[in-house]
Scaffold this motif. Structure first.
Motif, PDB file in Angstrom:
ATOM      1  N   SER A   1       0.835  -1.205   0.000  1.00  0.00           N
ATOM      2  CA  SER A   1       0.000   0.000   0.000  1.00  0.00           C
ATOM      3  C   SER A   1       0.859   1.239   0.000  1.00  0.00           C
ATOM      4  N   ARG A   2       0.150   2.365   0.063  1.00  0.00           N
ATOM      5  CA  ARG A   2       0.845   3.647   0.117  1.00  0.00           C
ATOM      6  C   ARG A   2       1.204   4.047   1.544  1.00  0.00           C
ATOM      7  N   TRP A   3       0.750   3.289   2.546  1.00  0.00           N
ATOM      8  CA  TRP A   3       0.944   3.726   3.931  1.00  0.00           C
ATOM      9  C   TRP A   3       2.418   3.757   4.312  1.00  0.00           C
ATOM     10  N   LYS A   4       2.756   4.832   5.027  1.00  0.00           N
ATOM     11  CA  LYS A   4       4.169   5.025   5.383  1.00  0.00           C
ATOM     12  C   LYS A   4       4.528   4.324   6.683  1.00  0.00           C
ATOM     13  N   GLY A   5       3.535   3.872   7.387  1.00  0.00           N
ATOM     14  CA  GLY A   5       3.740   3.236   8.687  1.00  0.00           C
ATOM     15  C   GLY A   5       2.457   3.391   9.474  1.00  0.00           C
ATOM     16  N   ALA A   6       2.536   3.164  10.775  1.00  0.00           N
ATOM     17  CA  ALA A   6       1.303   3.243  11.578  1.00  0.00           C
ATOM     18  C   ALA A   6       1.653   3.371  13.045  1.00  0.00           C
ATOM     19  N   MET A   7       0.644   3.753  13.820  1.00  0.00           N
ATOM     20  CA  MET A   7       0.733   3.582  15.280  1.00  0.00           C
ATOM     21  C   MET A   7      -0.210   2.426  15.620  1.00  0.00           C
ATOM     22  N   TYR A   8       0.221   1.584  16.544  1.00  0.00           N
ATOM     23  CA  TYR A   8      -0.508   0.344  16.804  1.00  0.00           C
ATOM     24  C   TYR A   8      -0.544   0.074  18.302  1.00  0.00           C
ATOM     25  N   THR A   9      -1.703  -0.334  18.793  1.00  0.00           N
ATOM     26  CA  THR A   9      -1.840  -0.686  20.207  1.00  0.00           C
ATOM     27  C   THR A   9      -2.457  -2.080  20.298  1.00  0.00           C
ATOM     28  N   PRO A  10      -1.633  -3.093  20.547  1.00  0.00           N
ATOM     29  CA  PRO A  10      -2.152  -4.463  20.551  1.00  0.00           C
ATOM     30  C   PRO A  10      -3.237  -4.708  21.598  1.00  0.00           C
ATOM     31  N   SER A  11      -3.174  -4.005  22.747  1.00  0.00           N
ATOM     32  CA  SER A  11      -4.162  -4.281  23.809  1.00  0.00           C
ATOM     33  C   SER A  11      -5.488  -3.568  23.569  1.00  0.00           C
ATOM     34  N   ASP A  12      -5.583  -2.719  22.536  1.00  0.00           N
ATOM     35  CA  ASP A  12      -6.867  -2.083  22.241  1.00  0.00           C
ATOM     36  C   ASP A  12      -7.843  -3.132  21.721  1.00  0.00           C
ATOM     37  N   ALA A  13      -9.115  -2.775  21.765  1.00  0.00           N
ATOM     38  CA  ALA A  13     -10.126  -3.820  21.611  1.00  0.00           C
ATOM     39  C   ALA A  13     -11.268  -3.395  20.706  1.00  0.00           C
ATOM     40  N   ARG A  14     -12.187  -4.338  20.538  1.00  0.00           N
ATOM     41  CA  ARG A  14     -13.415  -4.087  19.800  1.00  0.00           C
ATOM     42  C   ARG A  14     -14.559  -4.713  20.604  1.00  0.00           C
ATOM     43  N   ALA A  15     -15.789  -4.255  20.359  1.00  0.00           N
ATOM     44  CA  ALA A  15     -16.978  -4.893  20.948  1.00  0.00           C
ATOM     45  C   ALA A  15     -18.137  -4.614  19.989  1.00  0.00           C
ATOM     46  N   GLU A  16     -19.246  -5.323  20.170  1.00  0.00           N
ATOM     47  CA  GLU A  16     -20.380  -5.206  19.242  1.00  0.00           C
ATOM     48  C   GLU A  16     -21.434  -4.282  19.845  1.00  0.00           C
ATOM     49  N   PRO A  17     -21.439  -3.000  19.429  1.00  0.00           N
ATOM     50  CA  PRO A  17     -22.237  -1.988  20.132  1.00  0.00           C
ATOM     51  C   PRO A  17     -23.709  -2.333  20.353  1.00  0.00           C
ATOM     52  N   TRP A  18     -24.434  -2.769  19.282  1.00  0.00           N
ATOM     53  CA  TRP A  18     -25.874  -2.909  19.472  1.00  0.00           C
ATOM     54  C   TRP A  18     -26.245  -4.187  20.212  1.00  0.00           C
ATOM     55  N   VAL A  19     -25.271  -5.026  20.477  1.00  0.00           N
ATOM     56  CA  VAL A  19     -25.504  -6.182  21.346  1.00  0.00           C
ATOM     57  C   VAL A  19     -24.999  -5.844  22.758  1.00  0.00           C
ATOM     58  N   ALA A  20     -23.812  -5.236  22.812  1.00  0.00           N
ATOM     59  CA  ALA A  20     -23.146  -5.034  24.105  1.00  0.00           C
ATOM     60  C   ALA A  20     -23.937  -4.089  25.015  1.00  0.00           C
ATOM     61  N   VAL A  21     -24.391  -2.951  24.490  1.00  0.00           N
ATOM     62  CA  VAL A  21     -25.013  -1.969  25.397  1.00  0.00           C
ATOM     63  C   VAL A  21     -26.344  -2.500  25.948  1.00  0.00           C
ATOM     64  N   PRO A  22     -27.205  -3.139  25.130  1.00  0.00           N
ATOM     65  CA  PRO A  22     -28.387  -3.774  25.737  1.00  0.00           C
ATOM     66  C   PRO A  22     -28.022  -4.855  26.770  1.00  0.00           C
ATOM     67  N   MET A  23     -26.935  -5.593  26.555  1.00  0.00           N
ATOM     68  CA  MET A  23     -26.519  -6.582  27.571  1.00  0.00           C
ATOM     69  C   MET A  23     -26.101  -5.884  28.869  1.00  0.00           C
ATOM     70  N   LEU A  24     -25.409  -4.773  28.724  1.00  0.00           N
ATOM     71  CA  LEU A  24     -24.990  -4.029  29.917  1.00  0.00           C
ATOM     72  C   LEU A  24     -26.216  -3.455  30.636  1.00  0.00           C
ATOM     73  N   ALA A  25     -27.225  -3.059  29.855  1.00  0.00           N
ATOM     74  CA  ALA A  25     -28.461  -2.546  30.465  1.00  0.00           C
ATOM     75  C   ALA A  25     -29.148  -3.660  31.256  1.00  0.00           C
ATOM     76  N   ALA A  26     -29.140  -4.873  30.707  1.00  0.00           N
ATOM     77  CA  ALA A  26     -29.764  -6.001  31.417  1.00  0.00           C
ATOM     78  C   ALA A  26     -29.010  -6.268  32.728  1.00  0.00           C
ATOM     79  N   LEU A  27     -27.696  -6.086  32.699  1.00  0.00           N
ATOM     80  CA  LEU A  27     -26.890  -6.262  33.912  1.00  0.00           C
ATOM     81  C   LEU A  27     -27.266  -5.193  34.954  1.00  0.00           C
ATOM     82  N   ALA A  28     -27.487  -3.963  34.462  1.00  0.00           N
ATOM     83  CA  ALA A  28     -27.885  -2.886  35.379  1.00  0.00           C
ATOM     84  C   ALA A  28     -29.227  -3.217  36.025  1.00  0.00           C
TER      85      ALA A  28
END
Ligand SMILES: Cc1cc2nc3c(=O)[nH]c(=O)nc-3n(C[C@H](O)[C@H](O)[C@H](O)COP(=O)(O)OP(=O)(O)OC[C@H]3O[C@@H](n4cnc5c(N)ncnc54)[C@H](O)[C@@H]3O)c2cc1C
Length: 444
Positions: free
Chosen positions: A147-174
């Protein structure tokens, strides 16, 4: 596929609300949900009022990045705590949250991008975050494309989650923790006596309480303005798409100026224009123009200005600013569901196909948009209001999903008068009135 949270979804938490609580939380996005959870776990009687559906607005519509990388130095310690909380929540709730620490990568198109990332790295080191620079060849090896990318900044411990599933699950926990959630229940205003909150007025009646928290996302300015509390919050429209399942090029999230992508649990990607967004001009925009000049100077090219917001939006020309105890703009628009900008979506599909030619042009299964509530310095307001009993937690400025658990814990402590454990001075309300210089956060 239509967007998963809409008014077609049956009300899961019906009213009417109880007549009294210790704390009423206004808004059922991730900030309101997590604040309620931690308040209830501390023994408070909490009612959370949501005008539409839990997570109907930003908290389901976001990209699903849970990132420490690129955060404002004042947010970073809270985000580090949030990451620990996500880990614990994921152990409690299981895979459904979609929480996985698969990394976040910011791709550099130009040397100045690399320089900006390098300038941010010391903040990571100070907070024990594993961010590092990647050379061009490392990026190519990790993403499997030249690719054209010159490099990157990277954080291996960063994460992902599924918003429209996760927040209703957290609401059920509340709810399990004792929170009473009421959907289809707009809070029209505060009941104030002798200069302090003594209740809230909802469309389903009054709730007596001596504390209330405004977590109303893009509606907070309108809500607070009706009580004489002015905040310079504005909203921008950000468009997103979910692809059909595609081969995995990389399990995490990455972005450059042209597109952003995040691997999803269903085998597709959430794809979005990297920095492009739309902005509707309205009364609030005129009133706050000066405050936004510093961010506009940095980034005006990625904004498409439009003359008026659709009817019923918080800063639409016809939206009422005062309504007494009568029908409010909140119940008139239960879910803010803007139309996505299809020109930007198509450009982003093309850019993704150019970067990953082996995958071809991504096929989209759903497109949607959200109104991101933002502040002139791109960091939130987390503070007591100049009205006894009222706390404000809003203006998460496009990065409130990942930090949600940490912010919720902090806000709950603030509401209970406990030490929040982090320096919140950067998030104080008074910064917009006390002559402080508006200093935009990194917004990387
Ligand atoms: C397209 C997009 C991409 C994003 N990507 C990311 C990302 O990858 N990572 C990240 O960390 N963040 C991201 N964000 C930002 C993140 O989604 C938000 O910062 C976060 O969800 C804000 O949560 P909130 O609870 O403050 O607001 P919201 O989720 O907007 O919730 C506010 C709620 O208050 C309710 N409400 C308002 N007024 C009233 C009232 N008077 N009475 C009752 N209820 C009321 C609304 O209906 C709404 O449900 C993104 C946002 C968007 C739109």
């Amino acid at each position: 596929m239509t967007f998963p949270i809409s008014l077609a979804l049956p009300v899961r938490y019906p009213g009417p609300p109880p007549a009294a609580a210790d704390v009423v939380v206004i808004g059922g996005g991730v900030i309101g949900v997590m604040t309620s959870l931690y308040l209830a776990e501390a023994g408070q009687k909490v009612i959370l009022c949501e005008k539409g559906r839990v997570a109907g607005e930003q908290s389901s519509r976001n990209w699903g990045w849970v990132r420490q990388q690129g955060r404002d130095p004042a947010e970073l310690p809270i985000m580090v705590e949030a990451m620990r909380l996500w880990q614990g929540l994921s152990q409690r709730l299981g895979d459904g949250l979609g929480f996985r620490q698969t990394g976040v990568m910011y791709l550099a198109n130009a040397d100045r991008d690399l320089e900006g990332y390098e300038r941010w790295l010391p903040h990571a080191r100070e907070n024990g975050v594993d961010s590092r620079m990647l050379a061009r060849c490392e990026v190519e090896a990790m993403l499997g494309t030249s690719s054209r990318w010159k490099g990157a900044m990277y954080t291996p411990s960063d994460a992902r989650a599924e918003p429209w599933v996760a927040v209703p699950m957290l609401a059920a926990l509340a709810v399990e923790a004792g929170v009473r959630i009421v959907e289809n229940c707009a809070v029209r205003g505060l009941d104030v006596a002798a200069g302090r909150v003594v209740g809230v007025v909802t469309e389903a009646g009054r709730i007596a309480c001596d504390r209330a928290v405004v977590c109303a996302g893009a509606w907070s300015r309108l809500f607070l303005g009706a009580h004489g509390v002015a905040i310079p919050q504005l909203s921008v429209l950000s468009s997103v798409a979910a692809t059909e399942p595609m081969p995995e090029i990389y399990p995490g999230a990455a972005a450059d100026d042209d597109f952003a992508f995040r691997r999803r649990a269903d085998g597709g990607y959430s794809l979005a224009p990297g920095s492009g967004h739309d902005f509707f001009i309205g009364r609030d925009a005129f009133a706050s123009f000066g405050a936004y000049l510093p961010v506009l100077k940095k980034d005006y090219r990625s904004t498409a200005f439009r003359l008026a917001a659709p009817a019923g939006f918080p800063d639409a020309w016809g939206t009422k600013r005062q309504w007494g105890d009568g029908v409010s703009p909140f119940e008139a628009m239960r879910i803010l569901n803007p139309a996505p900008n299809m020109t930007l979506i198509r450009r982003m599909q093309d850019a993704f196909a150019r970067a990953f030619p082996a995958l071809g042009r991504p096929k989209l299964k759903t497109v949607w948009a959200g109104m991101i509530d933002t502040m002139p310095d791109v960091v939130p307001i987390v503070d007591h209001a100049p009205l006894a009993g009222l706390t404000i937690a809003t203006g998460m400025s496009g990065h409130g999903f990942g930090i949600g658990p940490g912010m919720g814990r902090v806000v709950a402590d603030l509401v209970m008068g406990r030490a929040p454990g982090h320096d919140l001075s950067r998030f104080r309300l008074a910064r917009f009135r006390d002559g402080s210089k508006i200093a935009p956060g990194p917004a990387l």
